[in-house]
Design a protein around this motif. Structure first.
Motif, PDB file in Angstrom:
ATOM      1  N   SER A   3       0.933  -1.369  -0.049  1.00  0.00           N
ATOM      2  CA  SER A   3       0.094   0.063  -0.190  1.00  0.00           C
ATOM      3  C   SER A   3       0.832   1.451   0.068  1.00  0.00           C
ATOM      4  CB  SER A   3      -0.858  -0.021   1.249  1.00  0.00           C
ATOM      5  OG  SER A   3       0.032   0.495   2.442  1.00  0.00           O
ATOM      6  N   ALA A   4       0.199   2.192  -0.203  1.00  0.00           N
ATOM      7  CA  ALA A   4       0.846   3.665  -0.201  1.00  0.00           C
ATOM      8  C   ALA A   4       1.341   3.937   1.295  1.00  0.00           C
ATOM      9  CB  ALA A   4       0.027   4.697  -0.464  1.00  0.00           C
ATOM     10  N   GLU A   5       0.652   3.643   2.230  1.00  0.00           N
ATOM     11  CA  GLU A   5       1.117   3.904   3.373  1.00  0.00           C
ATOM     12  C   GLU A   5       2.305   2.905   3.978  1.00  0.00           C
ATOM     13  OE1 GLU A   5       1.220   5.685   7.212  1.00  0.00           O
ATOM     14  OE2 GLU A   5       0.024   6.241   5.574  1.00  0.00           O
ATOM     15  N   GLN A   6       2.340   1.789   3.487  1.00  0.00           N
ATOM     16  CA  GLN A   6       3.426   0.897   3.676  1.00  0.00           C
ATOM     17  C   GLN A   6       4.749   1.430   3.059  1.00  0.00           C
ATOM     18  OE1 GLN A   6       1.498  -2.706   2.185  1.00  0.00           O
ATOM     19  NE2 GLN A   6       1.867  -3.543   4.115  1.00  0.00           N
ATOM     20  N   VAL A   7       4.540   1.994   1.758  1.00  0.00           N
ATOM     21  CA  VAL A   7       5.715   2.535   1.209  1.00  0.00           C
ATOM     22  C   VAL A   7       6.377   3.807   1.941  1.00  0.00           C
ATOM     23  CG1 VAL A   7       6.620   3.732  -0.856  1.00  0.00           C
ATOM     24  CG2 VAL A   7       5.100   1.614  -1.098  1.00  0.00           C
ATOM     25  N   LEU A   8       5.275   4.636   2.392  1.00  0.00           N
ATOM     26  CA  LEU A   8       5.615   5.879   2.991  1.00  0.00           C
ATOM     27  C   LEU A   8       6.377   5.612   4.388  1.00  0.00           C
ATOM     28  CD1 LEU A   8       5.036   8.848   2.704  1.00  0.00           C
ATOM     29  CD2 LEU A   8       3.032   8.588   3.895  1.00  0.00           C
ATOM     30  N   THR A   9       6.113   4.434   4.935  1.00  0.00           N
ATOM     31  CA  THR A   9       6.662   4.094   6.215  1.00  0.00           C
ATOM     32  C   THR A   9       7.737   3.172   6.252  1.00  0.00           C
ATOM     33  OG1 THR A   9       5.007   2.481   6.804  1.00  0.00           O
ATOM     34  CG2 THR A   9       4.488   4.904   7.578  1.00  0.00           C
ATOM     35  N   SER A  10       8.157   2.921   4.820  1.00  0.00           N
ATOM     36  CA  SER A  10       9.273   1.990   4.848  1.00  0.00           C
ATOM     37  C   SER A  10      10.618   2.639   5.091  1.00  0.00           C
ATOM     38  CB  SER A  10       9.506   1.525   3.094  1.00  0.00           C
ATOM     39  OG  SER A  10       8.584   0.821   2.696  1.00  0.00           O
ATOM     40  N   ARG A  11      11.496   1.585   5.926  1.00  0.00           N
ATOM     41  CA  ARG A  11      12.781   2.059   6.466  1.00  0.00           C
ATOM     42  C   ARG A  11      13.770   1.183   5.833  1.00  0.00           C
ATOM     43  NH1 ARG A  11      10.475   5.916   6.773  1.00  0.00           N
ATOM     44  NH2 ARG A  11       9.516   6.941   8.740  1.00  0.00           N
ATOM     45  N   PHE A  12      14.938   1.490   5.473  1.00  0.00           N
ATOM     46  CA  PHE A  12      16.066   0.772   4.854  1.00  0.00           C
ATOM     47  C   PHE A  12      17.351   0.974   5.836  1.00  0.00           C
ATOM     48  CE2 PHE A  12      13.371   2.832   1.352  1.00  0.00           C
ATOM     49  CZ  PHE A  12      12.908   1.624   0.823  1.00  0.00           C
ATOM     50  N   LYS A  13      17.798  -0.171   5.690  1.00  0.00           N
ATOM     51  CA  LYS A  13      19.109  -0.457   6.444  1.00  0.00           C
ATOM     52  C   LYS A  13      20.235   0.772   6.026  1.00  0.00           C
ATOM     53  CE  LYS A  13      23.014  -3.603   6.939  1.00  0.00           C
ATOM     54  NZ  LYS A  13      23.540  -4.793   6.606  1.00  0.00           N
ATOM     55  N   PRO A  14      20.791   1.479   6.722  1.00  0.00           N
ATOM     56  CA  PRO A  14      21.627   2.351   6.167  1.00  0.00           C
ATOM     57  C   PRO A  14      23.235   1.937   5.991  1.00  0.00           C
ATOM     58  CG  PRO A  14      21.461   2.827   8.555  1.00  0.00           C
ATOM     59  CD  PRO A  14      20.663   1.748   8.345  1.00  0.00           C
ATOM     60  N   THR A  15      23.616   2.438   4.909  1.00  0.00           N
ATOM     61  CA  THR A  15      25.291   1.978   4.396  1.00  0.00           C
ATOM     62  C   THR A  15      26.089   3.113   4.646  1.00  0.00           C
ATOM     63  OG1 THR A  15      24.837   2.515   2.134  1.00  0.00           O
ATOM     64  CG2 THR A  15      24.196   0.242   3.026  1.00  0.00           C
ATOM     65  N   ARG A  16      27.201   2.785   5.119  1.00  0.00           N
ATOM     66  CA  ARG A  16      28.318   3.826   5.221  1.00  0.00           C
ATOM     67  C   ARG A  16      29.413   3.692   4.399  1.00  0.00           C
ATOM     68  NH1 ARG A  16      28.713   8.388   9.062  1.00  0.00           N
ATOM     69  NH2 ARG A  16      26.470   7.889   9.066  1.00  0.00           N
ATOM     70  N   ARG A  32       6.982   9.817  -5.533  1.00  0.00           N
ATOM     71  CA  ARG A  32       6.168   9.691  -6.726  1.00  0.00           C
ATOM     72  C   ARG A  32       5.402   8.051  -6.611  1.00  0.00           C
ATOM     73  NH1 ARG A  32       9.391  10.081 -11.851  1.00  0.00           N
ATOM     74  NH2 ARG A  32       7.171   9.807 -12.854  1.00  0.00           N
ATOM     75  N   VAL A  33       5.895   7.263  -6.115  1.00  0.00           N
ATOM     76  CA  VAL A  33       5.342   5.925  -6.023  1.00  0.00           C
ATOM     77  C   VAL A  33       4.150   6.078  -5.011  1.00  0.00           C
ATOM     78  CG1 VAL A  33       5.690   3.383  -4.790  1.00  0.00           C
ATOM     79  CG2 VAL A  33       7.396   4.438  -6.392  1.00  0.00           C
ATOM     80  N   VAL A  34       4.524   6.777  -3.893  1.00  0.00           N
ATOM     81  CA  VAL A  34       3.261   6.735  -3.025  1.00  0.00           C
ATOM     82  C   VAL A  34       2.002   7.489  -3.596  1.00  0.00           C
ATOM     83  CG1 VAL A  34       2.398   7.932  -0.808  1.00  0.00           C
ATOM     84  CG2 VAL A  34       4.840   6.816  -0.948  1.00  0.00           C
ATOM     85  N   ALA A  35       2.318   8.639  -4.374  1.00  0.00           N
ATOM     86  CA  ALA A  35       1.214   9.309  -5.271  1.00  0.00           C
ATOM     87  C   ALA A  35       0.495   8.369  -6.238  1.00  0.00           C
ATOM     88  CB  ALA A  35       1.947  10.380  -6.003  1.00  0.00           C
ATOM     89  N   PRO A  49       0.676   9.241 -12.803  1.00  0.00           N
ATOM     90  CA  PRO A  49       0.945   7.797 -12.394  1.00  0.00           C
ATOM     91  C   PRO A  49       2.163   7.083 -13.044  1.00  0.00           C
ATOM     92  CG  PRO A  49      -1.520   7.810 -12.926  1.00  0.00           C
ATOM     93  CD  PRO A  49      -0.743   8.907 -13.611  1.00  0.00           C
ATOM     94  N   LEU A  50       2.982   6.475 -12.155  1.00  0.00           N
ATOM     95  CA  LEU A  50       4.151   5.692 -12.655  1.00  0.00           C
ATOM     96  C   LEU A  50       3.749   4.551 -13.436  1.00  0.00           C
ATOM     97  CD1 LEU A  50       6.414   6.069  -9.588  1.00  0.00           C
ATOM     98  CD2 LEU A  50       6.866   6.957 -11.999  1.00  0.00           C
TER      99      LEU A  50
END
Length: 94
Positions: A3-16, A32-35, A49-50
């Motif tokens: 869902s749009a909400e799931q994409v909006l709240t997605s978190r990714f592991k940071p890399t350094r 743009r994906v959320v929209a 829309p994409l």
């Protein structure tokens, strides 16, 4: 499906110190994906829309010595997005 909400709240592991995707580029694309997903979920038109091929062919600058997003996690999310957009297109929501 995602869902749009799931994409909006997605978190990714940071890399350094390993290669990652540029965070700003990913975040801007995910906006743009959320929209697009909100359009499919609610019928609200929010720009163009994409299309699935735009998501699957998205490319981001990479980072190595500054923080980025884990590439595998971002790619996995985008794979879910492609399947979701295709589903919405098949049912006529996009």
């Amino acid at each position: 499906m995602i869902s749009a909400e799931q994409v909006l709240t997605s978190r990714f592991k940071p890399t350094r110190f390993s290669v990652g995707y540029d965070q700003d580029e990913v975040d801007n694309f995910l906006d743009r994906v959320v929209a697009t997903l909100r359009h499919a979920e609610s019928g609200q038109q929010t720009g163009s829309p994409l299309q699935p091929n735009e998501v699957s062919s998205a490319r981001f600058a990479t980072t190595k010595w500054r923080e980025g997003y884990d590439q595998a996690q971002v790619d996995a999310l985008l794979g879910e997005v492609v399947a979701t957009i295709e589903h919405h297109r098949e049912r006529g929501a996009l």
